[in-house]
Design an enzyme around this catalytic site. Sequence first.
Site, PDB file in Angstrom:
ATOM      1  N   ASP A 217       0.818  -1.220   0.000  1.00  0.00           N
ATOM      2  CA  ASP A 217       0.000   0.000   0.000  1.00  0.00           C
ATOM      3  C   ASP A 217       0.845   1.261   0.000  1.00  0.00           C
ATOM      4  OD1 ASP A 217      -2.257  -1.739   0.321  1.00  0.00           O
ATOM      5  OD2 ASP A 217      -1.740  -1.859   2.446  1.00  0.00           O
TER       6      ASP A 217
ATOM      7  N   LYS B  25       1.658   2.280  -5.057  1.00  0.00           N
ATOM      8  CA  LYS B  25       2.214   1.754  -6.309  1.00  0.00           C
ATOM      9  C   LYS B  25       1.321   2.067  -7.491  1.00  0.00           C
ATOM     10  CE  LYS B  25       2.837  -2.656  -4.850  1.00  0.00           C
ATOM     11  NZ  LYS B  25       2.790  -2.595  -3.430  1.00  0.00           N
TER      12      LYS B  25
ATOM     13  N   GLN C 210       2.033  -6.478  -3.219  1.00  0.00           N
ATOM     14  CA  GLN C 210       2.510  -6.518  -1.824  1.00  0.00           C
ATOM     15  C   GLN C 210       3.859  -5.795  -1.727  1.00  0.00           C
ATOM     16  OE1 GLN C 210       1.442  -9.957  -3.065  1.00  0.00           O
ATOM     17  NE2 GLN C 210      -0.545  -9.067  -2.697  1.00  0.00           N
TER      18      GLN C 210
ATOM     19  N   GLY D 253      -4.276  -4.760  -4.228  1.00  0.00           N
ATOM     20  CA  GLY D 253      -5.295  -3.775  -4.572  1.00  0.00           C
ATOM     21  C   GLY D 253      -4.633  -2.509  -5.071  1.00  0.00           C
ATOM     22  N   HIS D 254      -4.878  -2.150  -6.305  1.00  0.00           N
ATOM     23  CA  HIS D 254      -4.318  -0.915  -6.854  1.00  0.00           C
ATOM     24  C   HIS D 254      -5.462   0.005  -7.237  1.00  0.00           C
ATOM     25  CE1 HIS D 254      -0.358  -2.999  -8.251  1.00  0.00           C
ATOM     26  NE2 HIS D 254      -0.439  -2.853  -6.952  1.00  0.00           N
TER      27      HIS D 254
HETATM   28  P1  IMP Z   1      -2.390 -13.061   2.239  1.00  0.00           P
HETATM   29  O1  IMP Z   1      -1.535 -12.521   1.149  1.00  0.00           O
HETATM   30  O2  IMP Z   1      -3.873 -12.874   1.997  1.00  0.00           O
HETATM   31  O3  IMP Z   1      -2.048 -14.469   2.609  1.00  0.00           O
HETATM   32  O4  IMP Z   1      -2.084 -12.176   3.549  1.00  0.00           O
HETATM   33  C1  IMP Z   1      -0.836 -12.238   4.211  1.00  0.00           C
HETATM   34  C2  IMP Z   1      -0.416 -10.871   4.727  1.00  0.00           C
HETATM   35  O5  IMP Z   1      -0.138 -10.018   3.617  1.00  0.00           O
HETATM   36  C3  IMP Z   1      -1.480 -10.139   5.546  1.00  0.00           C
HETATM   37  O6  IMP Z   1      -0.848  -9.364   6.536  1.00  0.00           O
HETATM   38  C4  IMP Z   1      -2.140  -9.228   4.535  1.00  0.00           C
HETATM   39  O7  IMP Z   1      -2.751  -8.101   5.150  1.00  0.00           O
HETATM   40  C5  IMP Z   1      -0.920  -8.835   3.724  1.00  0.00           C
HETATM   41  N1  IMP Z   1      -1.259  -8.406   2.364  1.00  0.00           N
HETATM   42  C6  IMP Z   1      -1.564  -9.180   1.314  1.00  0.00           C
HETATM   43  N2  IMP Z   1      -1.769  -8.434   0.217  1.00  0.00           N
HETATM   44  C7  IMP Z   1      -1.553  -7.156   0.568  1.00  0.00           C
HETATM   45  C8  IMP Z   1      -1.569  -5.910  -0.155  1.00  0.00           C
HETATM   46  O8  IMP Z   1      -1.814  -5.829  -1.369  1.00  0.00           O
HETATM   47  N3  IMP Z   1      -1.285  -4.793   0.586  1.00  0.00           N
HETATM   48  C9  IMP Z   1      -0.962  -4.850   1.908  1.00  0.00           C
HETATM   49  N4  IMP Z   1      -0.927  -5.987   2.604  1.00  0.00           N
HETATM   50  C10 IMP Z   1      -1.214  -7.133   1.947  1.00  0.00           C
END
Ligand code: IMP
Length: 429
Positions: free
Chosen positions: A13, A16, A223, A40-41
């Site tokens: 976040d 990007k 991420q 999420g973009h």
């Molecule tokens: P997962 O990717 O759903 O398995 O989540 C694992 C960790 O990555 C958690 O702390 C989520 O909040 C974090 N996470 C996954 N995708 C994003 C993203 O796009 N932005 C911020 N945090 C993310």
Amino acid sequence: MSNVTVIGTQWGDEGKGKIVDWLASRADVVVRFQGGHNAGHTLVVGEQVYKLSLLPSGLVRGKTGVIGNGVVVDPEALLSEIARVTSQGLKVTPETLLIAENVPLILPVHGALDRAREAARGDRKIGTTGRGIGPAYEDKVARRAIRLCDLTEPETLDWKLDELLLHHNTLLAGLGAPTFEKADLMKHLLDIAPKILPFMAATWDILEAERRKGSRILFEGAQAVMLDVDHGTYPFVTSSNTIASNAGTGSGMGPGAAGFVLGIAKAYTTRVGEGPFPSELHDEIGRQLGERGHEFGTVTGRPRRCGWFDAAMVRHAVRVGGVSGIALTKLDVLDGQKELCICVGYELDGKRVDRFPSSPAAQARVRPVFETVEGWSGSTRGARSWADLPAEAIKYIRRIEEHIEAPVTLLSTSPERDDTILMKDPFDS
Ligand code: IMP
């Protein structure tokens, strides 16, 4: 080499979306190489606001979008995202969107297992997005994933689903969650097959042809480094390698694919989900940053935890992520703060350490060591040149550069595309 790879250097976040959109307008092809619809973009183009999770951002700019083999694809989520952006006037066709034949699919069992495990973890939960990302990557490594190309051979799905369900239903039953019927999953796969198969392509070969043509390829990371499964704050991480060296593996290109690595860093720090966050603010300033920066998760809507810029963490990300230059975002959120703190290292059990430790127990014990710098009273919002910035803001950026040992090559001063100060064009590096 005219490729660029964009990765987050904190916990995601970092803003990007805007940078990728700007770079996408200068690229020929945009490639997603890891993650799934956990990303999420938000892209603001004129009056339209596009919220993308799985589609490569370049599609908004009419560029070819590739979903590489390193991604995990939830076909239902993809098809509804395509329907959403199509209703906003975008054209997504098999000519503009190409999905790797060997991409693993996320099925309803994966989300169910993700959520059941999180619920069972109680206080030790990871705070996942609950979208099945982890279980889908586990299945890929365990060699029981159903991949996109499997949909072309429906006769093999019967035994593949048997193998998959043997594993998942055993776990779901053990966790006290509802199990799945093979017939339902089979119907699900046969329903989506004709809708998604037209997008399937030998993307590795198409990318190689683009490389030979001299096309500009933009790799769009999702991420961030501190959520990388190897280099992040394990176990509070996502399940893929988010660092730039995965651009080659996750797309089928060679190790030199990444090109210029642009690391995105927010001028402060945020995190969603659980896990260590040494520079986190639990006070009024933290609340203010959250409010001024509109810090709510794009995917889950969860409020983001906020804190000071952690230069020691970003330095770590710069090193393991292979970052060539930094794009600093959301500087304007710090406007009006009298004093700012930069976390420059940590204290662990009474000793000063410069590196964030690897063990989760030690990570939970570290305390931040702050350097205090003067804030600024003027506004940085919308600045388009260094001359528009207050002197203290420039000093803040210089201190950050020194601590992270990387140059700030791009500065974003508002969500608007043109409110950007460019020091170096990543495609010309
Ligand atoms: P997962 O990717 O759903 O398995 O989540 C694992 C960790 O990555 C958690 O702390 C989520 O909040 C974090 N996470 C996954 N995708 C994003 C993203 O796009 N932005 C911020 N945090 C993310």
